[in-house]
Design a protein around this motif. Structure first.
Motif, PDB file in Angstrom:
ATOM      1  N   LEU A 295       1.026  -1.096   0.179  1.00 18.93           N
ATOM      2  CA  LEU A 295       0.005   0.345  -0.264  1.00 18.93           C
ATOM      3  C   LEU A 295       1.125   1.491  -0.147  1.00 18.93           C
ATOM      4  O   LEU A 295       0.702   2.404  -0.303  1.00 18.93           O
ATOM      5  N   TRP A 296       2.077   1.469   0.413  1.00 19.23           N
ATOM      6  CA  TRP A 296       2.377   2.344   1.143  1.00 19.23           C
ATOM      7  C   TRP A 296       3.953   2.724   0.116  1.00 19.23           C
ATOM      8  O   TRP A 296       4.476   2.515   0.340  1.00 19.23           O
ATOM      9  N   ASP A 297       3.907   4.104  -0.759  1.00 16.29           N
ATOM     10  CA  ASP A 297       4.934   4.340  -1.682  1.00 16.29           C
ATOM     11  C   ASP A 297       4.608   5.804  -1.247  1.00 16.29           C
ATOM     12  O   ASP A 297       4.249   6.183  -2.198  1.00 16.29           O
ATOM     13  N   HIS A 298       5.776   6.861   0.130  1.00 15.28           N
ATOM     14  CA  HIS A 298       4.846   8.205   0.178  1.00 15.28           C
ATOM     15  C   HIS A 298       6.499   8.285  -0.573  1.00 15.28           C
ATOM     16  O   HIS A 298       6.636   9.826  -0.319  1.00 15.28           O
ATOM     17  N   GLY A 299       7.722   7.149  -0.792  1.00 11.28           N
ATOM     18  CA  GLY A 299       9.143   8.252  -0.825  1.00 11.28           C
ATOM     19  C   GLY A 299       9.701   8.264   0.359  1.00 11.28           C
ATOM     20  O   GLY A 299       9.220   7.076   1.433  1.00 11.28           O
ATOM     21  N   ALA A 300      11.010   8.935  -0.668  1.00  8.16           N
ATOM     22  CA  ALA A 300      12.043   8.660   1.343  1.00  8.16           C
ATOM     23  C   ALA A 300      11.866   9.724   2.131  1.00  8.16           C
ATOM     24  O   ALA A 300      10.858  10.935   1.921  1.00  8.16           O
ATOM     25  N   PRO A 301      12.987   9.568   3.297  1.00  7.82           N
ATOM     26  CA  PRO A 301      12.254  10.123   4.490  1.00  7.82           C
ATOM     27  C   PRO A 301      12.853  11.635   3.702  1.00  7.82           C
ATOM     28  O   PRO A 301      13.775  11.666   3.507  1.00  7.82           O
ATOM     29  N   GLY A 302      12.683  12.453   4.679  1.00  8.43           N
ATOM     30  CA  GLY A 302      13.695  13.471   4.585  1.00  8.43           C
ATOM     31  C   GLY A 302      14.078  13.687   5.702  1.00  8.43           C
ATOM     32  O   GLY A 302      14.085  12.983   6.330  1.00  8.43           O
ATOM     33  N   PRO A 303      14.935  14.742   5.896  1.00 11.31           N
ATOM     34  CA  PRO A 303      16.601  15.710   7.009  1.00 11.31           C
ATOM     35  C   PRO A 303      15.870  15.064   8.223  1.00 11.31           C
ATOM     36  O   PRO A 303      16.461  14.613   9.042  1.00 11.31           O
ATOM     37  N   ASP A 304      13.856  15.207   8.813  1.00 12.32           N
ATOM     38  CA  ASP A 304      14.324  15.303   9.721  1.00 12.32           C
ATOM     39  C   ASP A 304      13.481  13.722   9.818  1.00 12.32           C
ATOM     40  O   ASP A 304      12.859  13.178  11.052  1.00 12.32           O
ATOM     41  N   GLY A 305      13.355  12.669   8.441  1.00 13.63           N
ATOM     42  CA  GLY A 305      13.720  11.658   9.697  1.00 13.63           C
ATOM     43  C   GLY A 305      11.686  10.627   8.652  1.00 13.63           C
ATOM     44  O   GLY A 305      11.857  10.262   8.948  1.00 13.63           O
ATOM     45  N   LEU A 306      11.277  12.035   8.438  1.00 14.13           N
ATOM     46  CA  LEU A 306      10.259  11.984   8.266  1.00 14.13           C
ATOM     47  C   LEU A 306       9.648  11.662   6.969  1.00 14.13           C
ATOM     48  O   LEU A 306      10.267  11.689   6.197  1.00 14.13           O
ATOM     49  N   VAL A 307       8.498  10.895   6.742  1.00 13.19           N
ATOM     50  CA  VAL A 307       7.614  10.509   5.218  1.00 13.19           C
ATOM     51  C   VAL A 307       6.391  10.993   5.116  1.00 13.19           C
ATOM     52  O   VAL A 307       5.892  11.539   5.759  1.00 13.19           O
ATOM     53  N   SER A 308       6.118  11.705   3.723  1.00  6.43           N
ATOM     54  CA  SER A 308       5.419  12.515   3.520  1.00  6.43           C
ATOM     55  C   SER A 308       3.773  11.341   3.770  1.00  6.43           C
ATOM     56  O   SER A 308       3.947  10.008   3.324  1.00  6.43           O
ATOM     57  N   ARG A 309       3.036  12.106   4.173  1.00  8.04           N
ATOM     58  CA  ARG A 309       1.359  12.282   4.395  1.00  8.04           C
ATOM     59  C   ARG A 309       1.053  11.430   3.040  1.00  8.04           C
ATOM     60  O   ARG A 309       0.178  10.429   3.079  1.00  8.04           O
ATOM     61  N   ASP A 310       1.482  12.169   1.683  1.00  8.27           N
ATOM     62  CA  ASP A 310      -0.002  11.346   0.668  1.00  8.27           C
ATOM     63  C   ASP A 310       1.215  10.246  -0.608  1.00  8.27           C
ATOM     64  O   ASP A 310       2.445  10.093   0.059  1.00  8.27           O
ATOM     65  N   GLN A 311       0.448  10.158  -0.754  1.00  9.65           N
ATOM     66  CA  GLN A 311       0.971   8.777  -1.679  1.00  9.65           C
ATOM     67  C   GLN A 311       1.586   9.648  -3.385  1.00  9.65           C
ATOM     68  O   GLN A 311       1.413  10.879  -3.451  1.00  9.65           O
ATOM     69  N   ARG A 312       3.518   8.869  -3.010  1.00  9.45           N
ATOM     70  CA  ARG A 312       4.088   9.901  -4.241  1.00  9.45           C
ATOM     71  C   ARG A 312       3.717   9.852  -6.141  1.00  9.45           C
ATOM     72  O   ARG A 312       3.172   8.964  -6.272  1.00  9.45           O
TER      73      ARG A 312
END
Length: 430
Positions: A295-312
């Motif tokens: 289900l989950w392909d929202h992209g890579a983590p950012g500099p803060d280690g967090l992943v986007s809430r939206d499907q990329r």
């Protein structure tokens, strides 16, 4: 975005010999002679719907994380068996085995042996950098399956803390701890009309953990396989070869359910029982296709280690084979066959092929038959780098996901259904 049938000079002209024989010559000849003939693969793919996929997946959530060795796991196995029967599946049966395996006593398998702990970042190699917010950036050496991780990474781990789950209902579903003993897993079979002694195996693991609903890992793969069983089990669908739909147990403890299947049934392949009956309890394996986290392909983590809430926007279905397996070439050919099926029949998301299949129920098969896995992300370099922050966490619950996420799982189902329909010579009988 439905793609039309491929011209006669396309896939059929370059299809590897190992898989070209799996397409009915009569169907191909008829199709080449009359390009207006209805495409049975397209018709079967149309029978997969987002609503049906979500309904089957939602049914699994009533059993919480379905952790092995618990009543909720046993209840989920019973529900899967009943639902497959409701779908019209035939040859429904179970594999029984012990966990831990007798030769593993008293040593416990890797996942279940780990005590509750705070998730940790992967080991950082020399030259990697630490961001001010705790994310990781840089490169490290080969990880799971031989892949290499680049860029920012997020935390991964397994939640064992009941109180980390904020939803009281879900918390109570998952309160029971596992007990060693007998385990079972369900399978059913679509028997081929002309080659019942040959079979493709389609799998997804029904157990999970993390004090959640195990929606993505691996309710998404379980529901996908059950939906394929529903479509292929329709009375008007006929296949030349057989298909087995298996819902593995004990994946999270070290692929124990899949390993038990191989140990118990590998030697039974192609044996007619009783002799002269035309019945094959274990048809010869032509290939194994696993579905694990869809289900989950929202992209890579950012500099803060967090992943986007939206499907990329560039989300895709990852089709993986293991490049160092004994059947690497044949598995690669099968993976690209699936990619071609995605290009013709998937409605929303493309597919990508990668060589790092690992840590999933196709692994026990990969040195025996062509074996691939379908996933939301590349297992080693992406899932292992924290691209899915819900992996084994309390957030793997229904409310985390949107229809964009569920549709990625549906497109994986379209991909497998289309490829397998061609390989087994499926047709709709009027």
């Amino acid at each position: 975005m439905r793609k039309g049938p491929m011209a006669a000079g396309g896939l059929l002209a370059v299809l590897p010999a190992a898989f070209a024989v799996a397409i009915s010559p009569m169907s191909v000849a008829a199709w080449q002679a009359d390009q207006t003939t209805a495409d049975p693969v397209a018709e079967l793919v149309e029978r997969l719907t987002l609503d049906n996929y979500k309904a089957t997946l939602k049914g699994l959530t009533r059993f919480g994380d379905r952790r092995q060795g618990t009543q909720r796991n046993r209840d989920a196995v019973d529900w899967i068996e009943t639902t497959l029967g409701d779908f019209g599946c035939t040859g429904i049966d179970r594999i029984f085995y012990m966990f831990p395996p007798p030769d593993a006593q008293p040593r416990r398998a890797r996942a279940e042996a780990a005590p509750p702990r705070r998730p940790r970042l992967p080991v950082i190699q020399d030259g990697d950098l630490t961001t001010s917010t705790g994310g990781r950036v840089g490169r490290r050496g080969p990880g799971s399956g031989g892949s290499t991780i680049f860029g920012y990474r997020g935390r991964t781990g397994v939640n064992r803390d009941l109180m980390a789950q904020p939803d009281e209902r879900i918390r109570e579903l998952n309160r029971e701890e596992p007990v060693d003993g007998e385990r079972s897993q369900v399978y059913c079979t679509k028997v081929g009309a002309t080659r019942p002694d040959e079979m493709y195996i389609l799998g997804g693991h029904m157990d999970g953990h993390g004090v959640n609903e195990a929606v993505n890992d691996d309710g998404s793969g379980t529901a996908l396989v059950m939906e394929l069983a529903r479509v292929f089990s329709s009375p008007d669908v006929q296949t030349e070869r057989s298909i087995r739909f298996v819902l593995w147990n004990n994946e999270e403890t070290g692929l124990n359910g899949a390993r038990a299947y191989v140990e118990q049934r590998q030697a039974m392949q192609g044996v007619e029982d009783p002799p002269g009956s035309g019945q094959y309890p274990e048809p010869r394996w032509l290939g194994m296709v696993q579905h694990d986290m869809m289900l989950w392909d929202h992209g890579a983590p950012g500099p803060d280690g967090l992943v986007s809430r939206d499907q990329r926007p560039e989300a895709d279905v990852n089709i993986e084979f293991q490049s160092n397996s004994d059947m690497a070439r044949e598995s690669m050919e099968l993976a690209f066959f699936f990619k071609a099926a995605n290009e013709r029949y998937a409605t929303d998301y493309p597919a990508a092929v990668g060589p790092h299949m690992t840590n999933t129920d196709s692994t026990p098969f990969m040195n025996i038959v062509p074996a691939i896995s379908l996933r939301e992300n590349e297992r080693g370099a992406q899932v292992g780098a924290g691209w899915d922050p819900n992996w084994h966490q309390p957030t793997d619950v229904w409310t985390t996901y949107t229809d964009d996420d569920f549709r990625l799982g549906l497109n994986a189902a379209q991909t497998t259904l289309a490829a397998i329909a061609e390989l087994v010579g499926a047709k709709v009988v009027r």
